[in-house]
Design a protein around this motif. Structure first.
Motif, short mmCIF file in Angstrom:
data_model
loop_
_atom_site.label_atom_id
_atom_site.label_comp_id
_atom_site.label_asym_id
_atom_site.label_seq_id
_atom_site.Cartn_x
_atom_site.Cartn_y
_atom_site.Cartn_z
N SER A 183 -2.85 5.59 -1.15
CA SER A 183 -3.59 6.62 -0.45
C SER A 183 -2.77 7.90 -0.49
O SER A 183 -1.57 7.89 -0.21
CB SER A 183 -3.85 6.23 1.01
OG SER A 183 -4.76 5.14 1.08
N ILE A 184 -3.43 8.99 -0.85
CA ILE A 184 -2.76 10.29 -0.96
C ILE A 184 -3.21 11.14 0.22
O ILE A 184 -4.41 11.33 0.45
CB ILE A 184 -3.11 10.99 -2.28
CG1 ILE A 184 -2.75 10.09 -3.47
CG2 ILE A 184 -2.39 12.32 -2.38
CD1 ILE A 184 -3.19 10.64 -4.80
N ILE B 270 -6.73 12.23 4.16
CA ILE B 270 -6.64 11.39 2.96
C ILE B 270 -7.56 11.98 1.90
O ILE B 270 -8.78 12.08 2.11
CB ILE B 270 -7.06 9.93 3.27
CG1 ILE B 270 -6.17 9.33 4.36
CG2 ILE B 270 -7.00 9.09 2.00
CD1 ILE B 270 -4.74 9.09 3.97
N VAL B 271 -6.99 12.37 0.76
CA VAL B 271 -7.81 13.00 -0.28
C VAL B 271 -8.20 12.02 -1.37
O VAL B 271 -9.19 12.23 -2.08
CB VAL B 271 -7.09 14.22 -0.89
CG1 VAL B 271 -6.94 15.32 0.14
CG2 VAL B 271 -5.72 13.84 -1.45
N HIS C 222 0.85 -1.19 0.00
CA HIS C 222 0.00 0.00 0.00
C HIS C 222 0.88 1.24 0.00
O HIS C 222 1.68 1.45 0.91
CB HIS C 222 -0.90 -0.01 1.24
CG HIS C 222 -2.03 0.98 1.15
ND1 HIS C 222 -3.34 0.59 0.98
CD2 HIS C 222 -2.04 2.34 1.19
CE1 HIS C 222 -4.11 1.66 0.94
NE2 HIS C 222 -3.34 2.74 1.07
N GLY C 223 0.74 2.06 -1.02
CA GLY C 223 1.50 3.30 -1.11
C GLY C 223 0.86 4.40 -0.30
O GLY C 223 -0.37 4.55 -0.29
N PHE C 224 1.68 5.18 0.36
CA PHE C 224 1.22 6.27 1.22
C PHE C 224 2.02 7.49 0.84
O PHE C 224 3.19 7.62 1.21
CB PHE C 224 1.45 5.86 2.68
CG PHE C 224 0.73 6.71 3.71
CD1 PHE C 224 -0.53 7.23 3.46
CD2 PHE C 224 1.31 6.95 4.94
CE1 PHE C 224 -1.19 7.98 4.41
CE2 PHE C 224 0.65 7.70 5.91
CZ PHE C 224 -0.60 8.22 5.64
N ILE C 225 1.42 8.40 0.07
CA ILE C 225 2.21 9.50 -0.50
C ILE C 225 1.62 10.86 -0.12
O ILE C 225 0.45 10.99 0.19
CB ILE C 225 2.34 9.39 -2.03
CG1 ILE C 225 0.99 9.62 -2.71
CG2 ILE C 225 2.92 8.05 -2.44
CD1 ILE C 225 1.10 9.79 -4.20
N GLY C 226 2.49 11.84 -0.18
CA GLY C 226 2.12 13.21 0.15
C GLY C 226 3.38 14.00 0.41
O GLY C 226 4.44 13.43 0.67
#
Length: 302
Positions: free
Chosen positions: A200-201, A207-208, A32-36
């Motif tokens: 998830s961004i 989370i948008v 699961h990618g978690f970016i920002g």
């Protein structure tokens, strides 16, 4: 089964609200990618999962436990790699890997040896002499040598060169194949695209967007380069076509995914001599959400 289940999670530091009602689920066996961008709340979320920080409100479950109350028991089931690794300077890399392995409950010695070779790390040197990239390698070798069920990776390839990033991606693919779960926080968007099942961004503590890569790509546009036999008059006026440029009978433009069929219906009768379509990248998606924030900071986040 969800390995991580977060509902309406908030975290405040005084008057500053770092997390504003996050909902995040990570399923067993997925990457699961978690970016920002920096400051969005990624590391704060991961530190709450580790039991380092205490939530302000909301519900959070890690496996079958509470990260704050059950930290010791849960830590035996996970491995963690931060983006800036601090090591004991007078210990060698190999000694630190062995120490971290013992703290976790043991490591696979043959796997460790293989990983040292793949990451090209000299374990006999004292860690005080290591570059940032080599310090990251120590943490990665220790994590991937352990028999963990969940890997929390917070900017894990920071400081690695492209060759070592490729080795990292191979390792993640291997543990995924073995049924392990990964939460990967990364600014290397090609890395997220290559590895992650879902993304998830997070922006300003919220989370948008969350979904599979195919679900998120509807938010971006593909780039089309085409050469036709006759002029494509009116192409730039079609719904969903943007930023068109023309050189003779060669056209370059971007197009929304839901407008691609109409564009192809117009181009086919003109006689297509060459055509390339570049699918939307996660970087475009990232810029679309964070363009204003990045512009204010004077550059794109990596």
């Amino acid at each position: 089964m969800n390995v991580i289940n977060i509902q309406r999670l908030t975290k405040s530091f005084g008057s500053t609200q770092a997390l504003r009602g996050i909902n995040l689920t990570v399923r067993q066996g997925e990457v699961h990618g978690f970016i920002g961008p920096n400051g969005a709340g990624k590391s704060t979320t991961i530190r709450i999962l580790l039991g380092i920080l205490r939530k302000t409100s909301g519900q959070i479950a890690l496996f079958d436990g509470d990260p704050w109350k059950d930290a010791v028991r849960l830590h035996r089931r996970l491995a963690y790699v931060p983006g800036d690794v601090t090591l004991w300077p007078d210990l060698s890399g190999g000694e630190i890997i062995d120490l971290l392995g013992r703290l976790h409950g043991g490591l696979d010695v043959s796997r460790k040896k293989q990983l040292l070779e793949r990451f090209q790390l000299d374990p006999t040197k004292k860690s005080g002499t290591y570059s940032k990239g080599n310090r990251q390698k120590v943490a990665l070798v220790a994590a991937f040598s352990c028999e963990a069920e969940l890997y929390l990776l917070d900017e894990p390839t920071s400081g690695l060169d492209p060759l070592m990033e490729a080795v990292f991606q191979e390792c993640v693919a291997e543990i995924k194949k073995a049924g392990k779960t990964v939460l990967l926080s990364s600014h290397i968007l090609s890395e997220v695209e290559a590895l992650c099942d879902r993304v998830s961004i997070i922006r300003q503590g919220q989370i948008v967007e969350s979904g599979t890569m195919s679900q998120l790509r509807h938010l971006t546009r593909s780039t089309v380069n085409v050469e036709t036999g006759t002029a494509a008059n009116g192409l730039g006026k079609l719904y969903g076509v943007y930023d068109m440029s023309r050189k003779g009978l060669k056209y370059s433009f971007s197009v929304d995914s839901d407008a691609m069929t109409k564009v192809m219906e117009m181009l086919l009768p003109l006689g297509i001599k060459s055509l390339t379509v570049e699918p939307p990248s996660l970087e475009e998606l990232f810029m679309r959400h964070y363009g204003d924030d990045i512009g204010e900071k004077g550059g794109a986040a990596r």
